[in-house]
Motif scaffolding. Structure first.
Motif, PDB file in Angstrom:
ATOM      1  N   ARG A   1       0.842  -1.175   0.031  1.00 18.76           N
ATOM      2  CA  ARG A   1       0.092   0.091  -0.152  1.00 18.76           C
ATOM      3  C   ARG A   1       0.797   1.108  -0.030  1.00 18.76           C
ATOM      4  NH1 ARG A   1      -4.779  -0.439  -2.017  1.00 18.76           N
ATOM      5  NH2 ARG A   1      -3.733  -1.844  -3.518  1.00 18.76           N
TER       6      ARG A   1
ATOM      7  N   SER B   1     -15.502  -0.514  -5.938  1.00 18.63           N
ATOM      8  CA  SER B   1     -14.449   0.494  -5.984  1.00 18.63           C
ATOM      9  C   SER B   1     -14.099   0.886  -7.344  1.00 18.63           C
ATOM     10  CB  SER B   1     -13.147   0.087  -5.267  1.00 18.63           C
ATOM     11  OG  SER B   1     -13.430  -0.190  -3.766  1.00 18.63           O
TER      12      SER B   1
ATOM     13  N   GLU C   1     -15.658   6.776   6.220  1.00 15.92           N
ATOM     14  CA  GLU C   1     -15.341   5.461   5.850  1.00 15.92           C
ATOM     15  C   GLU C   1     -15.429   4.518   6.935  1.00 15.92           C
ATOM     16  OE1 GLU C   1     -11.388   5.874   4.264  1.00 15.92           O
ATOM     17  OE2 GLU C   1     -10.952   3.944   4.226  1.00 15.92           O
TER      18      GLU C   1
ATOM     19  N   TYR D   1      -8.985  -1.760  -9.530  1.00 18.41           N
ATOM     20  CA  TYR D   1      -9.783  -2.642  -8.815  1.00 18.41           C
ATOM     21  C   TYR D   1     -10.654  -3.765  -9.440  1.00 18.41           C
ATOM     22  CZ  TYR D   1      -8.665   0.177  -4.651  1.00 18.41           C
ATOM     23  OH  TYR D   1      -8.152   0.780  -3.545  1.00 18.41           O
TER      24      TYR D   1
ATOM     25  N   TYR E   1      -5.859  -3.749   8.479  1.00 19.34           N
ATOM     26  CA  TYR E   1      -6.554  -2.437   7.938  1.00 19.34           C
ATOM     27  C   TYR E   1      -5.392  -1.383   8.342  1.00 19.34           C
ATOM     28  CZ  TYR E   1     -10.225   0.297   5.574  1.00 19.34           C
ATOM     29  OH  TYR E   1     -10.799   1.049   4.739  1.00 19.34           O
TER      30      TYR E   1
ATOM     31  N   LYS F   1      -3.598  -7.894  -4.403  1.00 19.32           N
ATOM     32  CA  LYS F   1      -4.700  -7.277  -3.416  1.00 19.32           C
ATOM     33  C   LYS F   1      -5.524  -8.183  -2.822  1.00 19.32           C
ATOM     34  CE  LYS F   1      -6.650  -3.486  -1.438  1.00 19.32           C
ATOM     35  NZ  LYS F   1      -6.238  -3.412   0.039  1.00 19.32           N
TER      36      LYS F   1
ATOM     37  N   ILE G   1      -2.657  -1.296   6.142  1.00 17.73           N
ATOM     38  CA  ILE G   1      -2.950  -0.653   5.007  1.00 17.73           C
ATOM     39  C   ILE G   1      -2.797   1.074   5.057  1.00 17.73           C
ATOM     40  CG2 ILE G   1      -4.790   0.084   3.510  1.00 17.73           C
ATOM     41  CD1 ILE G   1      -5.809  -2.969   3.711  1.00 17.73           C
TER      42      ILE G   1
ATOM     43  N   TRP H   1     -17.344   5.845  -2.059  1.00 16.74           N
ATOM     44  CA  TRP H   1     -15.994   5.529  -2.778  1.00 16.74           C
ATOM     45  C   TRP H   1     -15.736   6.479  -4.030  1.00 16.74           C
ATOM     46  CZ3 TRP H   1     -12.884   4.326   0.755  1.00 16.74           C
ATOM     47  CH2 TRP H   1     -13.009   2.825   1.229  1.00 16.74           C
TER      48      TRP H   1
ATOM     49  N   TYR I   1      -0.132   4.108  -2.636  1.00 23.21           N
ATOM     50  CA  TYR I   1      -0.567   5.256  -2.320  1.00 23.21           C
ATOM     51  C   TYR I   1       0.769   6.293  -2.580  1.00 23.21           C
ATOM     52  CZ  TYR I   1      -4.988   3.511  -0.808  1.00 23.21           C
ATOM     53  OH  TYR I   1      -6.429   3.036  -0.890  1.00 23.21           O
TER      54      TYR I   1
ATOM     55  N   GLU J   1     -12.612   8.869  -3.383  1.00 23.96           N
ATOM     56  CA  GLU J   1     -11.622   8.547  -4.227  1.00 23.96           C
ATOM     57  C   GLU J   1     -11.199  10.059  -4.783  1.00 23.96           C
ATOM     58  OE1 GLU J   1      -9.300   6.432  -4.403  1.00 23.96           O
ATOM     59  OE2 GLU J   1     -10.419   4.525  -3.503  1.00 23.96           O
TER      60      GLU J   1
HETATM   61  N1  GLN Z   1      -8.251   2.012   1.536  1.00 23.24           N
HETATM   62  C1  GLN Z   1      -8.257   0.863   1.498  1.00 23.24           C
HETATM   63  C2  GLN Z   1      -7.515  -0.049   0.723  1.00 23.24           C
HETATM   64  O1  GLN Z   1      -6.650   0.842   0.146  1.00 23.24           O
HETATM   65  C3  GLN Z   1      -9.959   0.557   0.628  1.00 23.24           C
HETATM   66  C4  GLN Z   1      -9.611   1.265  -0.584  1.00 23.24           C
HETATM   67  C5  GLN Z   1     -10.773   1.065  -1.504  1.00 23.24           C
HETATM   68  O2  GLN Z   1     -11.405   0.023  -1.846  1.00 23.24           O
HETATM   69  N2  GLN Z   1     -11.335   2.056  -2.574  1.00 23.24           N
HETATM   70  O3  GLN Z   1      -7.439  -1.206   0.646  1.00 23.24           O
END
Ligand code: GLN
Length: 510
Positions: free
Chosen positions: A31, A445, A414, A72, A155, A129, A158, A308, A35, A312
């Protein structure tokens, strides 16, 4: 508790299977790369890849949305291939290696390399993932009460990755150049793989995650064993995905037969129709009780998609807003992407304690209320961002506190929705289609990024001025945010109004 069913090889740490901590660090670093790169992506496109285009914001919005949707959606396919052929271990390795390649290729500042890199990450994430998440679940025997807290710890991993990465990659990118930021993301992914590999070496996973059948794994198709064929096909799809990602008229520099659409939006419309038809068929064959629950599963997936879709926007429009209209201190625009994860880390435990506290007093809100409140909170967060316009200075710059407040509130939302929804999907879906419903849940997502693309395109500003911002852009963003606030608040209120009805549909499920 479950000690009698525990593996002989299983060692524990802090009351959890030791394997959890290896998966925790592997996912934390994955992650981190995901990110870290996401924090740079929008600004990199606007300021570098598409800088010469008047429609650079729109092109960025479209590519960001297509990338997000595919990154996703690929998890559905990666999960399936793992179940049928590769098993979780090989899938995670394959996915991790492809993602690392993607991040390193991003470090090459060139347009073709850029789209190839995104495609590598799309395919890699598809394998990585879903399988690392399932791997966590597999560490616990059925009915083990530690599983929920195991997922909460996961979590956290993450979000630690999601918090630290934008800070470091964002700093490197502005101080030394984009490729250093992307390069660090790649190093992060490699670190994740090393953690996973060391877990395997230390045998903390027992025999979990192996291919479902050795024969199928080794089985030759056109003379090539499947264990080689699958990675080969995965790599071969990369150029195709890169092409699909880049096929937009503003980028191609002319009209395309797709008009203002993209291949990705077209594909998603078709998949949407197929899902609706398939779900209708399943509903027809279900018992009345199953039908009610399934209907609720579909509804909460739909609400999650909406949420989302607004959430997002952080990596796209909100990053641009931060760059162009927020008086930033301590953080640069890329680094503001760390704020969501920061608040999740701070709030995750207090909110789960709150549910436990309310449960004891029989006051824990049922799922539809949590979802309604989540959407209301998303609406409020955008309302606050819209209010920031009133405090803008003469240069059209707003105080940073509004951005902080916005991230705080949407992060609470969230936590009202995302972790709750995941477990409700498993409760509400008939056993025979639970895996399919998980896939649909992940697709929420993916569809959310289509909403992101739509909104970001509406708020795109046409210019090639590198320093655009201030009064030139403020009004566009403020109008956009107040419209998003209205839609999200409206949706949340509708969900709350229909809460009692939805509660009935859920039957005995909280
Ligand atoms: N923040 C969470 C992750 O990165 C969920 C992100 C999402 O499903 N859009 O796993």
């Amino acid at each position: 508790m479950t000690s009698t069913t525990k593996d002989a090889t299983e060692q524990e740490m802090f009351g959890h299977p030791k394997g959890l901590f290896y998966l925790f660090f592997a996912e934390l670093w994955e992650r981190f790369s995901f990110y870290g790169m996401r924090a740079l992506l929008t600004l990199y496109m606007v300021q570098e890849i598409f800088k010469a285009l008047v429609e650079r914001d729109a092109a960025t919005a479209v590519v960001y949305a297509s990338y997000g949707s595919l990154v996703y959606a690929s998890t559905v396919i990666g999960g399936r291939i793992s179940d049928k052929i590769l098993g979780m271990r090989s899938s995670i390795f394959l996915g991790g290696v492809l993602m690392a390649i993607g991040h390193f290729v991003l470090a090459i500042e060139n347009n073709v390399a850029f789209f190839l890199a995104l495609a590598f990450i799309v395919v890699g994430n598809g394998f990585f993932k879903p399988n690392i998440s399932t791997f966590v679940g597999s560490l616990y025997p059925e009915g083990d009460t530690r599983k929920d807290s195991g997922f909460t710890i996961f979590y956290m991993g993450i979000n630690i990755g999601g918090f630290v990465a934008p800070l470091l990659c964002g700093w490197l990118a502005t101080q030394y150049g984009w490729h250093y930021g992307f390069g660090l993301a790649g190093i992060g992914m490699m670190t994740g793989l090393i953690f996973f590999w060391s877990g395997i070496k230390k045998n903390v996973f027992g025999d979990r995650g192996m291919p479902p059948s050795k024969e199928i794994y080794e089985k030759k198709i056109i003379g090539i064993p499947q264990k080689i064929l699958v990675p080969t096909i995965a790599v071969l799809t990369v150029p195709l995905i890169a092409y699909i990602l880049s096929a937009y008229k503003a980028i191609a520099g002319g009209e395309s037969f797709l008009g203002d659409q993209t291949y990705v939006s077209l594909i998603f419309k078709l998949i949407g129709v197929a899902i609706v038809i398939y779900m209708a068929m399943i509903m027809l064959k279900s018992t009345p009780d199953e039908r009610k629950k399934l209907f609720m599963a579909i509804l909460i997936t739909f609400f999650m998609t909406l949420f989302w879709g607004f959430h997002e926007l952080s990596g796209s429009v909100i990053t641009l807003f931060a760059a162009r209209n927020v008086n930033l201190t301590f953080l640069n625009a890329s680094q503001t992407n760390a704020l969501n994860s920061m608040f999740i880390i701070i709030l995750a435990i207090p909110i789960s304690l709150l549910w436990a506290y309310l449960s004891k007093r029989n006051l824990n809100p049922r799922t539809p209320y949590k979802f309604g409140l989540g959407l209301v909170l998303a609406g409020l967060s955008f309302y606050i961002l819209a209010l920031s316009g009133g405090s803008a200075d003469e240069n059209g710059m707003v105080p940073m506190i509004y951005l902080l407040a916005m991230y705080f509130i949407i992060s609470v939302g969230e936590l009202f929705m995302s972790p709750v929804g995941l477990s409700k999907i498993t409760d509400l879906s008939p056993k025979r289609i639970v895996a399919f419903m998980m896939g649909v849940w992940f697709l929420s997502s993916a569809y959310a990024f289509q909403i992101v693309g739509f909104i970001s395109k509406q708020l795109a500003i046409e210019s090639t001025d590198a320093n655009i911002g201030g009064l030139d852009t403020l009004a566009v963003y403020i109008d956009g945010f107040s419209l998003i606030a209205k839609y999200s608040l409206g949706a949340g209120i509708i969900v709350l109004i229909f809460g009692p009805l939805m509660k009935k549909l859920m039957g005995n499920i909280h």
